[in-house]
Design a protein around this motif. Structure first.
Motif, PDB file in Angstrom:
ATOM      1  N   ILE A  45       0.836  -1.202   0.000  1.00  0.00           N
ATOM      2  CA  ILE A  45       0.000   0.000   0.000  1.00  0.00           C
ATOM      3  C   ILE A  45       0.870   1.252   0.000  1.00  0.00           C
ATOM      4  CG2 ILE A  45      -1.867   1.192   1.198  1.00  0.00           C
ATOM      5  CD1 ILE A  45      -2.592  -1.632   0.163  1.00  0.00           C
ATOM      6  N   ILE A  46       1.931   1.215   0.795  1.00  0.00           N
ATOM      7  CA  ILE A  46       2.862   2.335   0.894  1.00  0.00           C
ATOM      8  C   ILE A  46       4.195   1.909   0.277  1.00  0.00           C
ATOM      9  CG2 ILE A  46       4.036   3.949   2.434  1.00  0.00           C
ATOM     10  CD1 ILE A  46       0.999   4.260   2.404  1.00  0.00           C
ATOM     11  N   THR A  47       4.693   2.703  -0.647  1.00  0.00           N
ATOM     12  CA  THR A  47       5.945   2.398  -1.343  1.00  0.00           C
ATOM     13  C   THR A  47       6.999   3.448  -0.997  1.00  0.00           C
ATOM     14  OG1 THR A  47       5.050   3.556  -3.282  1.00  0.00           O
ATOM     15  CG2 THR A  47       4.832   1.153  -3.233  1.00  0.00           C
ATOM     16  N   PRO A  48       8.281   3.141  -1.216  1.00  0.00           N
ATOM     17  CA  PRO A  48       9.358   4.014  -0.731  1.00  0.00           C
ATOM     18  C   PRO A  48       9.277   5.455  -1.208  1.00  0.00           C
ATOM     19  CG  PRO A  48      10.242   1.889  -1.384  1.00  0.00           C
ATOM     20  CD  PRO A  48       8.802   1.886  -1.792  1.00  0.00           C
ATOM     21  N   GLU A  49       8.864   5.671  -2.456  1.00  0.00           N
ATOM     22  CA  GLU A  49       8.839   7.039  -2.973  1.00  0.00           C
ATOM     23  C   GLU A  49       7.798   7.921  -2.297  1.00  0.00           C
ATOM     24  OE1 GLU A  49       6.140   4.591  -5.640  1.00  0.00           O
ATOM     25  OE2 GLU A  49       8.111   4.350  -4.696  1.00  0.00           O
ATOM     26  N   MET A  50       6.868   7.310  -1.551  1.00  0.00           N
ATOM     27  CA  MET A  50       5.854   8.083  -0.837  1.00  0.00           C
ATOM     28  C   MET A  50       6.357   8.630   0.499  1.00  0.00           C
ATOM     29  SD  MET A  50       2.475   5.673  -1.297  1.00  0.00           S
ATOM     30  CE  MET A  50       2.002   4.967  -2.875  1.00  0.00           C
ATOM     31  N   ILE A  51       7.465   8.107   0.979  1.00  0.00           N
ATOM     32  CA  ILE A  51       7.949   8.472   2.308  1.00  0.00           C
ATOM     33  C   ILE A  51       8.637   9.831   2.274  1.00  0.00           C
ATOM     34  CG2 ILE A  51       9.376   7.747   4.250  1.00  0.00           C
ATOM     35  CD1 ILE A  51       6.972   5.927   3.562  1.00  0.00           C
ATOM     36  N   GLU A  52       8.264  10.690   3.226  1.00  0.00           N
ATOM     37  CA  GLU A  52       8.858  12.015   3.347  1.00  0.00           C
ATOM     38  C   GLU A  52       9.521  12.158   4.709  1.00  0.00           C
ATOM     39  OE1 GLU A  52       5.886  14.947   2.548  1.00  0.00           O
ATOM     40  OE2 GLU A  52       5.228  13.983   0.681  1.00  0.00           O
ATOM     41  N   PRO A  53      10.534  13.018   4.819  1.00  0.00           N
ATOM     42  CA  PRO A  53      11.214  13.203   6.101  1.00  0.00           C
ATOM     43  C   PRO A  53      10.230  13.574   7.215  1.00  0.00           C
ATOM     44  CG  PRO A  53      12.430  14.283   4.346  1.00  0.00           C
ATOM     45  CD  PRO A  53      11.124  13.839   3.750  1.00  0.00           C
ATOM     46  N   GLY A  54      10.396  12.946   8.371  1.00  0.00           N
ATOM     47  CA  GLY A  54       9.597  13.278   9.542  1.00  0.00           C
ATOM     48  C   GLY A  54       8.274  12.545   9.656  1.00  0.00           C
ATOM     49  N   MET A  55       7.904  11.760   8.653  1.00  0.00           N
ATOM     50  CA  MET A  55       6.637  11.023   8.706  1.00  0.00           C
ATOM     51  C   MET A  55       6.639  10.000   9.843  1.00  0.00           C
ATOM     52  SD  MET A  55       5.346   9.918   4.910  1.00  0.00           S
ATOM     53  CE  MET A  55       4.340  11.032   3.899  1.00  0.00           C
ATOM     54  N   HIS A  56       5.458   9.785  10.388  1.00  0.00           N
ATOM     55  CA  HIS A  56       5.243   8.638  11.278  1.00  0.00           C
ATOM     56  C   HIS A  56       4.253   7.717  10.586  1.00  0.00           C
ATOM     57  CE1 HIS A  56       4.528   6.092  14.702  1.00  0.00           C
ATOM     58  NE2 HIS A  56       3.236   6.365  14.664  1.00  0.00           N
ATOM     59  N   LEU A  57       4.645   6.453  10.382  1.00  0.00           N
ATOM     60  CA  LEU A  57       3.774   5.470   9.755  1.00  0.00           C
ATOM     61  C   LEU A  57       3.141   4.600  10.833  1.00  0.00           C
ATOM     62  CD1 LEU A  57       5.962   4.277   6.735  1.00  0.00           C
ATOM     63  CD2 LEU A  57       4.428   6.229   6.887  1.00  0.00           C
ATOM     64  N   ASN A  58       1.823   4.519  10.801  1.00  0.00           N
ATOM     65  CA  ASN A  58       1.050   3.706  11.737  1.00  0.00           C
ATOM     66  C   ASN A  58       0.409   2.585  10.921  1.00  0.00           C
ATOM     67  OD1 ASN A  58      -0.482   2.955  14.084  1.00  0.00           O
ATOM     68  ND2 ASN A  58      -2.215   4.121  13.285  1.00  0.00           N
ATOM     69  N   ALA A  59       1.150   1.475  10.767  1.00  0.00           N
ATOM     70  CA  ALA A  59       0.723   0.379   9.889  1.00  0.00           C
ATOM     71  C   ALA A  59      -0.072  -0.632  10.705  1.00  0.00           C
ATOM     72  CB  ALA A  59       1.931  -0.278   9.245  1.00  0.00           C
ATOM     73  N   VAL A  60      -1.389  -0.575  10.569  1.00  0.00           N
ATOM     74  CA  VAL A  60      -2.286  -1.355  11.420  1.00  0.00           C
ATOM     75  C   VAL A  60      -2.770  -2.639  10.746  1.00  0.00           C
ATOM     76  CG1 VAL A  60      -4.478  -1.282  12.699  1.00  0.00           C
ATOM     77  CG2 VAL A  60      -3.038   0.756  12.565  1.00  0.00           C
ATOM     78  N   GLY A  61      -2.923  -2.633   9.429  1.00  0.00           N
ATOM     79  CA  GLY A  61      -3.621  -3.722   8.752  1.00  0.00           C
ATOM     80  C   GLY A  61      -2.821  -4.989   8.537  1.00  0.00           C
ATOM     81  N   GLY A  62      -1.497  -4.900   8.523  1.00  0.00           N
ATOM     82  CA  GLY A  62      -0.681  -6.101   8.356  1.00  0.00           C
ATOM     83  C   GLY A  62      -0.561  -6.817   9.681  1.00  0.00           C
ATOM     84  N   ASP A  63      -1.378  -7.866   9.892  1.00  0.00           N
ATOM     85  CA  ASP A  63      -1.466  -8.430  11.234  1.00  0.00           C
ATOM     86  C   ASP A  63      -1.537  -9.957  11.270  1.00  0.00           C
ATOM     87  OD1 ASP A  63      -3.975  -8.731  10.175  1.00  0.00           O
ATOM     88  OD2 ASP A  63      -5.028  -7.587  11.718  1.00  0.00           O
ATOM     89  N   CYS A  64      -1.081 -10.616  10.195  1.00  0.00           N
ATOM     90  CA  CYS A  64      -1.010 -12.070  10.221  1.00  0.00           C
ATOM     91  C   CYS A  64      -0.052 -12.526   9.128  1.00  0.00           C
ATOM     92  CB  CYS A  64      -2.387 -12.713  10.058  1.00  0.00           C
ATOM     93  SG  CYS A  64      -3.117 -12.544   8.423  1.00  0.00           S
ATOM     94  N   PRO A  65       0.432 -13.763   9.186  1.00  0.00           N
ATOM     95  CA  PRO A  65       1.335 -14.241   8.139  1.00  0.00           C
ATOM     96  C   PRO A  65       0.695 -14.109   6.768  1.00  0.00           C
ATOM     97  CG  PRO A  65       1.305 -15.775   9.986  1.00  0.00           C
ATOM     98  CD  PRO A  65       0.217 -14.783  10.243  1.00  0.00           C
ATOM     99  N   GLY A  66       1.479 -13.620   5.815  1.00  0.00           N
ATOM    100  CA  GLY A  66       0.972 -13.459   4.459  1.00  0.00           C
ATOM    101  C   GLY A  66       0.180 -12.189   4.243  1.00  0.00           C
ATOM    102  N   LYS A  67       0.204 -11.254   5.210  1.00  0.00           N
ATOM    103  CA  LYS A  67      -0.588 -10.025   5.106  1.00  0.00           C
ATOM    104  C   LYS A  67       0.302  -8.835   5.468  1.00  0.00           C
ATOM    105  CE  LYS A  67      -5.135  -8.235   6.563  1.00  0.00           C
ATOM    106  NZ  LYS A  67      -5.080  -7.228   7.615  1.00  0.00           N
ATOM    107  N   THR A  68       0.583  -7.992   4.499  1.00  0.00           N
ATOM    108  CA  THR A  68       1.422  -6.813   4.726  1.00  0.00           C
ATOM    109  C   THR A  68       0.801  -5.592   4.049  1.00  0.00           C
ATOM    110  OG1 THR A  68       2.773  -7.169   2.747  1.00  0.00           O
ATOM    111  CG2 THR A  68       3.499  -8.246   4.783  1.00  0.00           C
ATOM    112  N   GLU A  69       1.308  -4.422   4.403  1.00  0.00           N
ATOM    113  CA  GLU A  69       0.851  -3.166   3.801  1.00  0.00           C
ATOM    114  C   GLU A  69       2.004  -2.309   3.286  1.00  0.00           C
ATOM    115  OE1 GLU A  69      -3.170  -1.863   6.096  1.00  0.00           O
ATOM    116  OE2 GLU A  69      -1.312  -1.596   7.222  1.00  0.00           O
ATOM    117  N   LEU A  70       3.189  -2.515   3.821  1.00  0.00           N
ATOM    118  CA  LEU A  70       4.340  -1.681   3.479  1.00  0.00           C
ATOM    119  C   LEU A  70       5.292  -2.442   2.560  1.00  0.00           C
ATOM    120  CD1 LEU A  70       5.227  -0.235   7.012  1.00  0.00           C
ATOM    121  CD2 LEU A  70       3.527   0.611   5.368  1.00  0.00           C
ATOM    122  N   HIS A  71       5.735  -1.788   1.505  1.00  0.00           N
ATOM    123  CA  HIS A  71       6.817  -2.338   0.699  1.00  0.00           C
ATOM    124  C   HIS A  71       8.012  -2.560   1.624  1.00  0.00           C
ATOM    125  CE1 HIS A  71      10.094  -2.526  -2.195  1.00  0.00           C
ATOM    126  NE2 HIS A  71       9.193  -2.686  -3.173  1.00  0.00           N
ATOM    127  N   ALA A  72       8.738  -3.650   1.427  1.00  0.00           N
ATOM    128  CA  ALA A  72       9.847  -3.981   2.325  1.00  0.00           C
ATOM    129  C   ALA A  72      10.857  -2.847   2.429  1.00  0.00           C
ATOM    130  CB  ALA A  72      10.524  -5.270   1.851  1.00  0.00           C
TER     131      ALA A  72
END
Length: 348
Positions: A211-238
């Motif tokens: 859902i979130i990829t590296p080019e979207m990240i800006e200095p000072g951001m806080h990411l609150n990644a709530v939805g990735g909560d079981c094996p095989g389920k992620t939201e953030l690019h590694a």
């Protein structure tokens, strides 16, 4: 002794009597205080039963006074059956006797506690002047997240995006109760996160999503990644996880279920209690990116069950039930049944 039973209608009554914003603010403090007592708790990763369509889990923990567990599922396709994707109930018991003092609905309570946990972590890790938040995923938990960040942390602008436009319609309509909150409907995830101080993701698909990829990240951001909560389920690019400091609740569980499941076993993470108790620093400067890889941990449910027990007793909400037999002679379980004449003497 009787068990207090708080059903769905009771929980709605409790929220209306005590106030949702009051409950959220109270729970932020309750969860934080219990995390500061981290070493007092028995801790284990939740017990999970996975299937192709979802997961069913038990989440237990205890200190030396109380034991708590939550039963919870996660089935992303449940909406086609008119069922919630997450359904839950919880139990609070005495450690000294094992007697369950509370049995409570926890579907509504989980949404409230998850939002409170998000705010507790953001209060610890986000920039102190954070005022805008992108909210990616506008489903069942989104209102609670928006209201909690607005009321407790002072967020005054939320930027919304969901691939389901009707979910965003629903969220916008529900947030009309907070006219002081500036609501922006974004055209895409990238549009929503651009310039945001905090980015909260609460998506439901059980998939290795980015859902979130590296080019979207800006200095000072806080990411609150709530939805990735079981094996095989992620939201953030590694590669997003390489952009800043990563914080988790309980590392052994997060390694299996969180976005960090994508990373090597020695990938560095920090448990929140270490920051709360001053063992490790949180945010080091305003330019640093902080990432909370949230999966939900049993200690948060413990805090919430104890809180529900306290205020439901305070308001006299709920009813007592005979969940456990009351004996004249605790050694005579058969006699208890016999007294009720529940004996079938003639079996064909």
């Amino acid at each position: 002794m009787k068990t207090n039973f708080v059903d769905v209608n009771d929980m709605v009554n409790l929220v209306n009597r005590h106030g949702l914003t009051t409950m959220l603010a109270d729970l932020v403090d309750c969860i934080e205080n219990d995390f500061k007592r981290w070493e007092k708790f028995d801790k284990s990763a939740r017990v999970a039963s996975h299937s192709d369509v979802g997961v069913i889990e038990l989440m237990p923990t205890a200190d030396d006074v109380s034991y708590a567990f939550k039963y919870v599922n996660g089935h992303p396709q449940n909406t086609q059956y008119d069922l919630s994707t997450v359904m839950s109930f919880g139990v609070l018991a005495e450690v000294q006797t094992g007697f369950p003092v509370l049995m409570s609905e926890f579907t509504l309570a989980t949404a409230i506690r998850t939002a409170a946990q998000s705010v507790m972590s953001a209060r610890l890790l986000a920039r102190k002047n954070a005022r805008s938040m992108a909210l990616i995923g506008n489903g069942a938990q989104s209102e609670f997240q928006a209201i909690a960040f607005h009321h407790v942390l002072g967020i005054n602008e939320v930027r919304l995006f969901d691939i389901d436009s009707e979910a965003t319609d629903k969220l916008i309509n529900n947030l009309k109760a907070f006219p002081e909150l500036n609501i922006i409907r974004a055209a895409s995830t990238a549009d929503a996160v651009r310039g945001a101080d905090i980015v909260t993701t609460v998506t439901a698909d059980k998939a290795y999503a980015t859902i979130i990829t590296p080019e979207m990240i800006e200095p000072g951001m806080h990411l609150n990644a709530v939805g990735g909560d079981c094996p095989g389920k992620t939201e953030l690019h590694a590669d997003v996880l390489l952009k800043g400091k990563v914080f988790v609740e309980f590392e052994p569980q997060s390694r299996i279920e969180g976005d960090i499941q994508q990373m090597p076993a020695d990938f560095p993470v920090i448990e929140l209690w270490q920051v709360l108790n001053g063992h490790i620093s949180g945010r080091d400067n305003n330019e640093q990116v902080t990432i909370f890889d949230s999966v939900g941990f049993a200690l948060e449910d413990f805090s919430t069950l104890a809180y529900v027990h306290k205020i439901s007793t305070q308001y006299g909400i709920g009813r007592t039930i005979d969940l456990i037999p009351e004996f004249n002679n605790p050694k005579d379980l058969f006699g208890f049944i016999r007294q009720g004449q529940a004996i079938q003497k003639n079996v064909a």
